[in-house]
Design an enzyme around this catalytic site. Structure first.
Site, PDB file in Angstrom:
ATOM      1  N   ARG A  30       0.823  -1.219   0.000  1.00  0.00           N
ATOM      2  CA  ARG A  30       0.000   0.000   0.000  1.00  0.00           C
ATOM      3  C   ARG A  30       0.851   1.260   0.000  1.00  0.00           C
ATOM      4  O   ARG A  30       0.478   2.282   0.573  1.00  0.00           O
ATOM      5  CB  ARG A  30      -0.953   0.037   1.217  1.00  0.00           C
ATOM      6  N   ARG A  34      -3.338   6.424   1.254  1.00  0.00           N
ATOM      7  CA  ARG A  34      -3.884   7.642   1.857  1.00  0.00           C
ATOM      8  C   ARG A  34      -2.951   8.351   2.837  1.00  0.00           C
ATOM      9  O   ARG A  34      -3.201   9.484   3.207  1.00  0.00           O
ATOM     10  CB  ARG A  34      -5.213   7.320   2.552  1.00  0.00           C
ATOM     11  N   ARG A  43      -6.402  11.274  -5.777  1.00  0.00           N
ATOM     12  CA  ARG A  43      -7.654  10.543  -5.573  1.00  0.00           C
ATOM     13  C   ARG A  43      -8.827  11.521  -5.629  1.00  0.00           C
ATOM     14  O   ARG A  43      -9.871  11.210  -6.215  1.00  0.00           O
ATOM     15  CB  ARG A  43      -7.614   9.844  -4.218  1.00  0.00           C
ATOM     16  N   ASP A  80      -6.901  -2.853  -7.510  1.00  0.00           N
ATOM     17  CA  ASP A  80      -7.408  -3.514  -6.299  1.00  0.00           C
ATOM     18  C   ASP A  80      -7.771  -4.949  -6.625  1.00  0.00           C
ATOM     19  O   ASP A  80      -8.138  -5.255  -7.772  1.00  0.00           O
ATOM     20  CB  ASP A  80      -8.625  -2.779  -5.738  1.00  0.00           C
ATOM     21  N   TYR A 157     -14.838 -12.125  -0.283  1.00  0.00           N
ATOM     22  CA  TYR A 157     -15.568 -10.874  -0.567  1.00  0.00           C
ATOM     23  C   TYR A 157     -16.778 -11.137  -1.465  1.00  0.00           C
ATOM     24  O   TYR A 157     -17.829 -10.525  -1.313  1.00  0.00           O
ATOM     25  CB  TYR A 157     -14.628  -9.859  -1.228  1.00  0.00           C
TER      26      TYR A 157
HETATM   27  O1  1CP Z   1       0.079   0.388  -3.181  1.00  0.00           O
HETATM   28  C1  1CP Z   1      -0.332  -0.763  -3.282  1.00  0.00           C
HETATM   29  O2  1CP Z   1      -0.084  -1.656  -2.458  1.00  0.00           O
HETATM   30  C2  1CP Z   1      -1.065  -1.149  -4.567  1.00  0.00           C
HETATM   31  C3  1CP Z   1      -2.489  -1.077  -4.595  1.00  0.00           C
HETATM   32  C4  1CP Z   1      -3.382  -2.004  -3.792  1.00  0.00           C
HETATM   33  C5  1CP Z   1      -3.258  -3.372  -3.501  1.00  0.00           C
HETATM   34  C6  1CP Z   1      -2.097  -4.285  -3.760  1.00  0.00           C
HETATM   35  C7  1CP Z   1      -4.624  -1.582  -3.278  1.00  0.00           C
HETATM   36  C8  1CP Z   1      -5.129  -0.211  -3.351  1.00  0.00           C
HETATM   37  N1  1CP Z   1      -5.284  -2.675  -2.771  1.00  0.00           N
HETATM   38  C9  1CP Z   1      -4.479  -3.775  -2.875  1.00  0.00           C
HETATM   39  C10 1CP Z   1      -4.785  -5.150  -2.484  1.00  0.00           C
HETATM   40  C11 1CP Z   1      -5.970  -5.432  -1.653  1.00  0.00           C
HETATM   41  N2  1CP Z   1      -7.229  -4.868  -1.701  1.00  0.00           N
HETATM   42  C12 1CP Z   1      -6.018  -6.473  -0.691  1.00  0.00           C
HETATM   43  C13 1CP Z   1      -4.874  -7.427  -0.426  1.00  0.00           C
HETATM   44  C14 1CP Z   1      -3.841  -6.831   0.458  1.00  0.00           C
HETATM   45  C15 1CP Z   1      -4.265  -6.544   1.877  1.00  0.00           C
HETATM   46  O3  1CP Z   1      -4.544  -7.489   2.615  1.00  0.00           O
HETATM   47  O4  1CP Z   1      -4.256  -5.364   2.225  1.00  0.00           O
HETATM   48  C16 1CP Z   1      -7.308  -6.488  -0.124  1.00  0.00           C
HETATM   49  C17 1CP Z   1      -7.834  -7.413   0.963  1.00  0.00           C
HETATM   50  C18 1CP Z   1      -8.073  -5.473  -0.772  1.00  0.00           C
HETATM   51  C19 1CP Z   1      -9.500  -5.149  -0.543  1.00  0.00           C
HETATM   52  C20 1CP Z   1      -9.661  -3.749  -0.130  1.00  0.00           C
HETATM   53  N3  1CP Z   1      -9.524  -2.693  -0.986  1.00  0.00           N
HETATM   54  C21 1CP Z   1      -9.869  -3.246   1.164  1.00  0.00           C
HETATM   55  C22 1CP Z   1     -10.002  -4.068   2.449  1.00  0.00           C
HETATM   56  C23 1CP Z   1     -11.430  -4.226   2.766  1.00  0.00           C
HETATM   57  C24 1CP Z   1     -11.769  -5.032   4.015  1.00  0.00           C
HETATM   58  O5  1CP Z   1     -12.394  -4.443   4.895  1.00  0.00           O
HETATM   59  O6  1CP Z   1     -11.484  -6.227   4.096  1.00  0.00           O
HETATM   60  C25 1CP Z   1      -9.909  -1.836   1.065  1.00  0.00           C
HETATM   61  C26 1CP Z   1     -10.167  -0.836   2.160  1.00  0.00           C
HETATM   62  C27 1CP Z   1      -9.658  -1.520  -0.308  1.00  0.00           C
HETATM   63  C28 1CP Z   1      -9.533  -0.154  -0.911  1.00  0.00           C
HETATM   64  C29 1CP Z   1      -8.157   0.224  -1.307  1.00  0.00           C
HETATM   65  N4  1CP Z   1      -7.381  -0.497  -2.190  1.00  0.00           N
HETATM   66  C30 1CP Z   1      -6.191   0.176  -2.404  1.00  0.00           C
HETATM   67  C31 1CP Z   1      -6.216   1.369  -1.603  1.00  0.00           C
HETATM   68  C32 1CP Z   1      -5.132   2.407  -1.539  1.00  0.00           C
HETATM   69  C33 1CP Z   1      -7.447   1.387  -0.912  1.00  0.00           C
HETATM   70  C34 1CP Z   1      -7.948   2.470   0.004  1.00  0.00           C
HETATM   71  C35 1CP Z   1      -9.038   3.207  -0.713  1.00  0.00           C
HETATM   72  C36 1CP Z   1      -8.952   4.686  -0.776  1.00  0.00           C
HETATM   73  O7  1CP Z   1      -8.034   5.316  -1.331  1.00  0.00           O
HETATM   74  O8  1CP Z   1      -9.937   5.245  -0.299  1.00  0.00           O
END
Ligand code: 1CP
Length: 349
Positions: A30, A34, A43, A80, A157
């Site tokens: 990540r 943010r 964003r 994502d 999911y």
């Molecule tokens: O910078 C990076 O790492 C690249 C981008 C990336 C990656 C690899 C994002 C952007 N998401 C992911 C993978 C991802 N997404 C995973 C696997 C890794 C982990 O365990 O963290 C998972 C489970 C998700 C699902 C997801 N997407 C969640 C979790 C939800 C939950 O409650 O279980 C969330 C909050 C997101 C949104 C998201 N994806 C990425 C970002 C930066 C964000 C935040 C959103 C925003 O900017 O508002």
């Protein structure tokens, strides 16, 4: 036939082929997120998170931001894991402050309503365009990582329609209707192979499989639904794209991290922070490259503990191939200066 592949000079690719480097290469899960003001600005320009993922120019920009600011050794495609279910026909939206929401799959009819695997590229083309942009824009020493969620994690999911603390709905479907559950894992396995293969064709040099919820699979279920899909995906990718390394992240696998390289063919096993670096050196790194495992809370709290923990992990894993990373993603409340302190501690000793 003579070997015409160019020598691997990017530090991450060297670690992934088993080289022990005196300074481990580093990137951060990540890293585009943010906690960075420049990410928040882009964003806002995109409007919402999914629009950012599907806007190749802006997704390229946020992927590059942490590279410019910190000089990490790898960039990870900004996208994502939930774009793949969307490409398969699930509805997907994000509720601000809460997280993702999807239409749910609870029975055979839900599974049958999904689109064929061959159709995913229609939705995912902008992601491949982001990869192409990045392949042409990154500094030569920086490796480009593509990724997908592992079938089990993505299925949790798709079944629950949201993130769940214990993956209860997915476990319940697995027990109540195993044929449908297994057909979903199968469909996701096939789709993940096509998705990652297309990312590699677009220029990804490494791919990572995120199985964030692997730890809730126990015993034979772990072998069937975490290890076996990873093995199949990696075998298919190796067959189509020899020489492209794969990082597997069966998060919270505990003792099941041991042997995961051999069981799946992964070039690198990423570990979370619930296992000690010393245990990882003795039980996982013996089979190949490892990645991890600093607690991401250090990026919030900083101080001397951040520096000493970083140095301890580097030291513990210095006897084999290691890519420094956090044990999980950096959180929005992290201090960007602490990231620089971590990098300095890794590179400066
Ligand atoms: O910078 C990076 O790492 C690249 C981008 C990336 C990656 C690899 C994002 C952007 N998401 C992911 C993978 C991802 N997404 C995973 C696997 C890794 C982990 O365990 O963290 C998972 C489970 C998700 C699902 C997801 N997407 C969640 C979790 C939800 C939950 O409650 O279980 C969330 C909050 C997101 C949104 C998201 N994806 C990425 C970002 C930066 C964000 C935040 C959103 C925003 O900017 O508002």
């Amino acid at each position: 036939m003579p070997d015409t592949t160019p020598p691997k000079t990017k530090p991450i690719l060297r670690a992934l082929t088993g080289e022990t480097l005196s300074i481990p290469p580093i990137w951060m899960m990540r890293q585009a997120g943010r906690y960075l003001p420049e990410y928040r600005a882009t964003r806002a320009e995109a409007g919402d998170f999914l629009s950012l993922c599907y806007n190749s120019d802006l997704a390229t920009e946020v992927t590059l931001q942490p590279i410019r600011r910190y000089g990490f050794d790898a960039a990870i495609l900004f996208a994502d894991i939930l774009l793949l279910p969307q490409a398969l026909g699930a509805d997907l939206w994000f509720v601000t402050g809460e997280g993702p929401r999807l239409s749910t799959i609870t029975d055979r009819a839900g599974l049958d309503a999904l689109r064929p695997v061959a159709d995913i590229h229609e939705t995912l083309n902008p992601v491949y365009q982001t990869v192409r942009n990045l392949a042409g824009a990154l500094p030569p020493e920086v490796a480009l990582i593509g990724f997908a969620g592992a079938p089990w994690t993505v299925a949790t999911y798709m079944i629950a329609g949201r993130g769940t603390p214990d993956q209860g709905p997915a476990h319940a479907l697995k027990e109540a209707n195993r044929p449908v559950f297994e057909a979903l894992i199968e469909r996701l396995t096939e789709a993940t192979i096509e998705y990652l293969s297309a990312q590699i064709n677009a220029g990804a040099e490494v791919v990572k499989l995120f199985d964030s919820w692997a730890g809730s699979l126990k015993g034979a279920d772990f072998d069937r639904y975490a290890t076996e899909p990873a093995r199949r995906i990696i075998a298919a990718l190796k067959d189509r794209h020899p020489g492209i390394p794969v990082i597997a992240f069966p998060r919270e696998a505990g003792e099941k991290y041991s042997g995961f390289h051999k069981q799946t063919g992964a070039d690198c096993v990423a570990v979370d922070d619930s296992v000690s670096a010393e245990w990882v050196a003795a039980n996982v790194q013996v089979d190949g490259c490892v990645q991890g495992n600093l607690k991401s809370s250090h990026m919030v709290t900083g101080g001397e503990a951040l520096v000493s923990e970083t140095r301890r992990i580097v030291r513990a894993l210095s006897g084999g191939p290691h890519i420094f990373n956090l044990g999980h993603g950096i959180t929005p409340d992290a201090d960007p200066d602490n990231v620089q302190r971590m990098i300095d501690a890794v590179r400066g000793g």
